[in-house]
Design an enzyme around this catalytic site. Structure first.
Site, PDB file in Angstrom:
ATOM      1  CB  SER A  52      -0.917  -0.007   1.226  1.00  0.00           C
ATOM      2  OG  SER A  52      -0.187  -0.052   2.426  1.00  0.00           O
ATOM      3  CG  HIS A  69      -1.036  -5.693   3.873  1.00  0.00           C
ATOM      4  ND1 HIS A  69      -0.615  -4.975   4.960  1.00  0.00           N
ATOM      5  CD2 HIS A  69      -0.485  -5.087   2.793  1.00  0.00           C
ATOM      6  CE1 HIS A  69       0.161  -3.976   4.569  1.00  0.00           C
ATOM      7  NE2 HIS A  69       0.251  -4.021   3.257  1.00  0.00           N
ATOM      8  CD  GLU A 127      -0.863  -2.189   8.848  1.00  0.00           C
ATOM      9  OE1 GLU A 127      -0.430  -1.771   9.930  1.00  0.00           O
ATOM     10  OE2 GLU A 127      -0.308  -1.983   7.764  1.00  0.00           O
ATOM     11  CD  GLU A 159       2.031  -5.323   7.677  1.00  0.00           C
ATOM     12  OE1 GLU A 159       1.493  -5.014   8.751  1.00  0.00           O
ATOM     13  OE2 GLU A 159       2.512  -4.500   6.887  1.00  0.00           O
ATOM     14  CG  ASP A 169      -2.468   1.677   8.464  1.00  0.00           C
ATOM     15  OD1 ASP A 169      -3.196   2.511   7.878  1.00  0.00           O
ATOM     16  OD2 ASP A 169      -1.352   1.319   8.034  1.00  0.00           O
ATOM     17  CD  GLU A 191       0.083   3.582   9.946  1.00  0.00           C
ATOM     18  OE1 GLU A 191       0.344   3.029  11.036  1.00  0.00           O
ATOM     19  OE2 GLU A 191       0.543   3.201   8.856  1.00  0.00           O
ATOM     20  CG  ASP A 249       2.084   4.832   6.026  1.00  0.00           C
ATOM     21  OD1 ASP A 249       3.123   5.158   5.439  1.00  0.00           O
ATOM     22  OD2 ASP A 249       1.609   3.677   5.939  1.00  0.00           O
ATOM     23  CE  LYS A 253       4.944   1.922   6.075  1.00  0.00           C
ATOM     24  NZ  LYS A 253       3.772   2.113   5.170  1.00  0.00           N
ATOM     25  CG  HIS A 258       6.586  -4.027   9.456  1.00  0.00           C
ATOM     26  ND1 HIS A 258       6.043  -5.295   9.445  1.00  0.00           N
ATOM     27  CD2 HIS A 258       5.517  -3.189   9.653  1.00  0.00           C
ATOM     28  CE1 HIS A 258       4.756  -5.229   9.622  1.00  0.00           C
ATOM     29  NE2 HIS A 258       4.397  -3.982   9.751  1.00  0.00           N
ATOM     30  CE  LYS A 308       2.566   0.317  10.482  1.00  0.00           C
ATOM     31  NZ  LYS A 308       1.308   0.397   9.744  1.00  0.00           N
TER      32      LYS A 308
HETATM   33  P1  PGA Z   1       2.855  -1.300   3.209  1.00  0.00           P
HETATM   34  O1  PGA Z   1       1.886  -1.317   4.469  1.00  0.00           O
HETATM   35  O2  PGA Z   1       4.201  -1.675   3.650  1.00  0.00           O
HETATM   36  O3  PGA Z   1       2.202  -2.279   2.290  1.00  0.00           O
HETATM   37  O4  PGA Z   1       2.808   0.114   2.685  1.00  0.00           O
HETATM   38  C1  PGA Z   1       2.226  -0.807   5.716  1.00  0.00           C
HETATM   39  C2  PGA Z   1       1.382   0.366   6.100  1.00  0.00           C
HETATM   40  O5  PGA Z   1       0.520   0.829   5.343  1.00  0.00           O
HETATM   41  O6  PGA Z   1       1.579   0.889   7.194  1.00  0.00           O
HETATM   42 ZN    ZN Z   2       0.053   2.574   6.990  1.00  0.00          ZN
END
Ligand code: PGA
Ligand code: ZN
Length: 454
Positions: free
Chosen positions: A45, A176, A185, A228, A263, A310, A335, A360, A388, A411
């Site tokens: 994403s 995911h 999430e 995940e 999230d 998030e 994010d 990230k 992650h 996370k």
């Molecule tokens: P992604 O998901 O690594 O697929 O972007 C993680 C997130 O959205 O926090």
């Molecule tokens: Zn996110």
């Protein structure tokens, strides 16, 4: 001195190619090999404003997802330039990172690839940590732990070491997993633990309890896991997910000690100004931004102990972010909105759009730029939440980075799947090491959002 820089195509947890970098140095007498490696993660994403992850787009290989070009850029462009410039461990990480950004020459690392640049940046941090006592008295030949090096690099080397609250993503949806839950999430956070070790026990026990509940309710096929490591049962609504978590926490005996976080990764289902909650099974469930705000406010004000949201709104739906931030009352993390980028953090601050930054490393593409973004967020009084990616590797770099920055929370998925637990296991090692050394070390617990107060 860096003797050679090599790179290779390796694989991530989704089975897609990714970049591995290796720096070959003359430190062989200090470490076993004198070689320092890093593996780069990859999102699904992915935010539109992220630095560019260079893929080959050759449909005949890996469905276009090969990284041969990024690997070649390390081998043929970045590596020779570092050797030519005689980069060595005494160089500042930020100087190396700035040098690679100049070599790339684009604002978003589109030429060499953020995946190529980040691998070198991470591997160099490991090299610098290993070499860092080279010129100091009493050098034991071991160097220093990565978290120690990064802590100084971030200017965060005062106060106690802060062990983060792990936010475990135990129910997977969105892009995911294959179920029909639009939200990506649903996380549990053991804020009532007294140490990271205890938090891991709580997370693991609740995860196993949740598995049992899923078998009873839906049968054993519901225990398959998503990207995940969280389960992906046949549920659709966030309330169903939160009820399952409530039951699992209760049956584990941890009611009152475990908070929840969500999230939705809503950029994935924002189309033509509306949020399409039926995007996975093509049912009609389209909500306006105002309706989404009401949905979230209802969840936050309801019976569930939700402490963090998030990306509740899409990456460029600024007005909804700003509106919701006025009243939401909990940690509101950007994010895709911020992509670990100081420019986006400044934009969000001007618009008062959120109160926390997701970190990230591969969104921005160098370790020092990620540290800079974290320091800016801290200076604004925001939270910083390390993350992650859904396509991960066994590289545990972010565990050290989290302790170094003292972010108070991270996370790394469920307490399941090797690439997820690699980070948690490293954090267990760090906590044990700090305690054995008698260093001041506190678990962030309820203060996860403002750990500097600890
Ligand atoms: P992604 O998901 O690594 O697929 O972007 C993680 C997130 O959205 O926090
Ligand atoms: Zn996110």
């Amino acid at each position: 001195m860096i003797r050679a820089v090599s790179a290779a195509q390796r694989f991530d947890s989704r089975g897609n190619p990714t970049v591995q970098v290796e720096l070959d140095t003359e430190l062989a007498h200090r470490t076993q090999s004198g070689k320092f490696r890093a593996l780069v993660p990859s999102g699904a994403s992915t935010g539109q404003h992220e630095a560019v992850e260079l893929r080959d787009h050759d449909a005949s290989r890996f469905g276009g997802k090969g990284v041969a070009n990024a690997v070649a850029n390390v081998r043929e462009t970045i590596g020779p330039a570092l050797v030519r410039e005689q980069f060595d461990a005494r160089m500042q990480l930020r100087d190396l990172d700035a040098f690679m950004c100049r070599l790339d020459g684009t604002p978003n690392k589109a030429r060499l690839g953020a995946n190529a640049i980040l691998g070198v940046s991470m591997a160099f941090a490991r090299l610098a940590a290993a070499a860092s006592r080279m010129w100091a008295d009493g050098d034991d030949g071991q160097g220093e732990p990565l978290y120690e090096f990064l802590r100084r690099e971030a200017g965060a080397d005062k106060g106690p070491y802060i062990m983060p609250v792990p936010f475990f993503n135990v129910l997977n949806g969105g892009v995911h997993s294959g179920n029909t839950m639009a939200f990506q999430e649903i996380m549990i956070a053991p804020v009532g633990a007294t140490s990271f070790e205890e938090a891991m026990r709580m997370g693991s026990e609740v995860y196993q309890a949740l598995k049992k509940i899923l078998v009873e309710k839906f049968g054993s096929p519901a225990t398959g896991v998503g990207d995940e490591g969280g389960f992906a049962p046949p549920i659709t609504k966030p309330e169903e997910a939160l009820d399952l978590l409530t039951a699992a926490v209760k049956s584990s005996g941890y009611t009152g000690k475990i908070a929840f976080a969500i999230d939705p990764a809503s950029s994935e289902f924002f189309r033509d100004g509306v949020y399409d909650l039926g995007f996975k099974d093509k049912t009609a469930d389209r909500r306006s931004p105002q309706q989404m705000q009401q949905l979230y406010q209802g969840l936050v004000n309801g019976q569930y102990p939700i402490v963090l949201l998030e990306d509740p709104f899409a990456e460029d739906d600024w007005d909804s972010w700003t509106e919701f931030n006025k009243t939401c009352g909990i940690e509101l993390v950007g994010d895709d909105l911020l992509v670990t980028n100081v420019e986006r953090v400044r934009m969000a601050d001007e618009r008062k759009a959120c109160n926390s930054m997701l970190l990230k490393v591969n969104q921005i593409g160098t370790v020092s730029e990620a540290i800079e973004a974290a320091n800016l967020a801290f200076s604004l009084g925001w939270g910083v939440f390390v993350s992650h990616r859904s396509g991960e590797t066994t590289d545990d770099f972010i565990a050290d980075l989290t302790v170094a920055l003292g972010t108070g929370h991270l996370k790394s998925g469920a307490p399941c799947r090797g690439e997820r637990v690699a980070k948690y296991n490293r954090l267990l090692d760090i906590e044990a090491e700090l305690k054995a050394l008698g260093k001041p070390c506190v678990y962030a617990g309820e203060s996860f959002r403002f750990p500097s107060k600890l």
